[in-house]
Design a protein around this motif. Structure first.
Motif, PDB file in Angstrom:
ATOM      1  N   GLU A   1      18.538  -6.333  15.565  1.00  0.00           N
ATOM      2  CA  GLU A   1      17.265  -6.000  16.253  1.00  0.00           C
ATOM      3  C   GLU A   1      16.464  -5.060  15.467  1.00  0.00           C
ATOM      4  N   LEU A   2      17.113  -4.264  14.937  1.00  0.00           N
ATOM      5  CA  LEU A   2      16.579  -3.346  13.951  1.00  0.00           C
ATOM      6  C   LEU A   2      16.089  -3.640  12.807  1.00  0.00           C
ATOM      7  N   LEU A   3      16.771  -4.746  12.008  1.00  0.00           N
ATOM      8  CA  LEU A   3      16.084  -5.553  11.053  1.00  0.00           C
ATOM      9  C   LEU A   3      14.968  -6.453  11.233  1.00  0.00           C
ATOM     10  N   GLU A   4      15.029  -6.971  12.599  1.00  0.00           N
ATOM     11  CA  GLU A   4      13.824  -7.989  12.664  1.00  0.00           C
ATOM     12  C   GLU A   4      12.736  -7.108  13.085  1.00  0.00           C
ATOM     13  N   GLN A   5      12.691  -5.870  13.497  1.00  0.00           N
ATOM     14  CA  GLN A   5      11.366  -5.266  13.723  1.00  0.00           C
ATOM     15  C   GLN A   5      11.098  -4.582  12.318  1.00  0.00           C
ATOM     16  N   LEU A   6      12.218  -4.129  11.547  1.00  0.00           N
ATOM     17  CA  LEU A   6      11.779  -3.527  10.265  1.00  0.00           C
ATOM     18  C   LEU A   6      11.139  -4.587   9.390  1.00  0.00           C
ATOM     19  N   LEU A   7      11.517  -5.844   9.466  1.00  0.00           N
ATOM     20  CA  LEU A   7      10.843  -6.727   8.593  1.00  0.00           C
ATOM     21  C   LEU A   7       9.582  -7.173   9.105  1.00  0.00           C
ATOM     22  N   THR A   8       9.227  -6.978  10.255  1.00  0.00           N
ATOM     23  CA  THR A   8       7.650  -7.295  10.804  1.00  0.00           C
ATOM     24  C   THR A   8       6.811  -6.142  10.463  1.00  0.00           C
ATOM     25  N   ASP A   9       7.640  -4.803  10.764  1.00  0.00           N
ATOM     26  CA  ASP A   9       6.707  -3.708  10.099  1.00  0.00           C
ATOM     27  C   ASP A   9       6.614  -3.708   8.629  1.00  0.00           C
ATOM     28  N   SER A  10       7.518  -4.026   7.955  1.00  0.00           N
ATOM     29  CA  SER A  10       7.513  -3.809   6.585  1.00  0.00           C
ATOM     30  C   SER A  10       6.597  -5.064   5.823  1.00  0.00           C
ATOM     31  N   GLU A  11       6.711  -6.051   6.460  1.00  0.00           N
ATOM     32  CA  GLU A  11       5.625  -6.791   5.983  1.00  0.00           C
ATOM     33  C   GLU A  11       4.214  -6.344   6.433  1.00  0.00           C
ATOM     34  N   ARG A  12       4.005  -5.981   7.416  1.00  0.00           N
ATOM     35  CA  ARG A  12       2.455  -5.521   7.724  1.00  0.00           C
ATOM     36  C   ARG A  12       2.265  -4.260   7.075  1.00  0.00           C
ATOM     37  N   VAL A  13       3.085  -3.301   6.493  1.00  0.00           N
ATOM     38  CA  VAL A  13       2.561  -1.909   6.004  1.00  0.00           C
ATOM     39  C   VAL A  13       2.839  -2.242   4.611  1.00  0.00           C
ATOM     40  N   LEU A  14       3.972  -2.827   4.234  1.00  0.00           N
ATOM     41  CA  LEU A  14       4.212  -2.916   2.598  1.00  0.00           C
ATOM     42  C   LEU A  14       3.850  -4.090   2.093  1.00  0.00           C
ATOM     43  N   GLY A  15       3.622  -5.160   2.788  1.00  0.00           N
ATOM     44  CA  GLY A  15       3.370  -6.523   2.024  1.00  0.00           C
ATOM     45  C   GLY A  15       4.756  -7.368   1.925  1.00  0.00           C
ATOM     46  N   HIS A  16       4.745  -8.613   1.802  1.00  0.00           N
ATOM     47  CA  HIS A  16       5.567  -9.661   1.824  1.00  0.00           C
ATOM     48  C   HIS A  16       6.396  -9.259   0.641  1.00  0.00           C
ATOM     49  N   ASP A  17       5.675  -8.810  -0.483  1.00  0.00           N
ATOM     50  CA  ASP A  17       6.711  -8.849  -1.972  1.00  0.00           C
ATOM     51  C   ASP A  17       7.208  -7.440  -2.137  1.00  0.00           C
ATOM     52  N   HIS A  18       7.046  -6.541  -1.133  1.00  0.00           N
ATOM     53  CA  HIS A  18       7.594  -5.291  -1.424  1.00  0.00           C
ATOM     54  C   HIS A  18       9.116  -5.116  -1.434  1.00  0.00           C
ATOM     55  N   PRO A  19       9.884  -4.384  -2.480  1.00  0.00           N
ATOM     56  CA  PRO A  19      11.192  -4.408  -2.522  1.00  0.00           C
ATOM     57  C   PRO A  19      11.781  -3.773  -0.983  1.00  0.00           C
TER      58      PRO A  19
END
Length: 189
Positions: free
Chosen positions: A151-169
């Motif tokens: 649950e935490l990772l699914e939301q994190l992935l969505t937020d991370s792609e939005r904020v940092l981009g698809h290629d960010h570490p």
């Protein structure tokens, strides 16, 4: 002779280059010099503590790292306050060391508290907040709390792609962690 910041950076490079046999004695010497010349509360002394604790942790000397991180956290809280970036980073490092030492319950508790504070201080979308969410999810999974990790990772992935981009570490790490968590869930069913 007091070690300069340039020498401290060289020690960091040693640690990053995994040359721990060379880095640890330098960091120990630096800490001794800083304690003697600057006193226990000087920021350079506290930085030297941090470098040494990190080197110990990377070398697998986790018990020694934990002792230093705990002392460092006490000092940063006293000198800089609970909300200072150095204090928050030290809490993150201590939680990571707890996790590495198998003290998963303590790691989860500290990561959860840290996440609450980073959200309050930095906001949900700050890279450090996102990173803490990733580490917390990893620790949940390590503790067998796979559903919570997913649950935490699914939301994190969505937020991370939005904020940092698809290629960010951090995004890549969240993506890999989510795949591993899904695999762990399937193997336990």
């Amino acid at each position: 002779m007091l070690v300069s910041r340039r020498q401290l950076r060289r020690e960091i490079r040693c640690v990053r280059a995994a040359d721990l046999q060379r880095a640890i004695p330098h960091a120990e010497h630096t800490l001794t010099d800083h304690q003697h010349h600057l006193g226990p509360d000087h920021i350079d002394n506290l930085t030297a503590y941090s470098y040494l604790a990190d080197a110990y942790q990377q070398a697998g000397r986790v018990g020694e790292a934990i002792e230093l991180f705990e002392q460092l956290l006490t000092d940063f809280r006293r000198i800089l306050g609970d909300d200072h970036p150095h204090t928050l980073s030290t809490r993150h490092e201590l939680a990571s060391a707890y996790q590495q030492a198998g003290r998963v319950g303590e790691a989860i508790e500290l990561f959860e508290q840290l996440l609450t504070d980073r959200r309050r201080i930095l906001g949900d979308d700050h890279p450090n907040t996102l990173s803490t969410r990733n580490y917390l999810a990893y620790t949940y999974q390590h503790a067998g709390r796979v559903r919570e990790a997913i649950e935490l990772l699914e939301q994190l992935l969505t937020d991370s792609e939005r904020v940092l981009g698809h290629d960010h570490p951090t995004t890549g790490s969240a993506r890999r962690s989510l795949a591993v968590a899904h695999a762990a869930r399937r193997s336990s069913e």
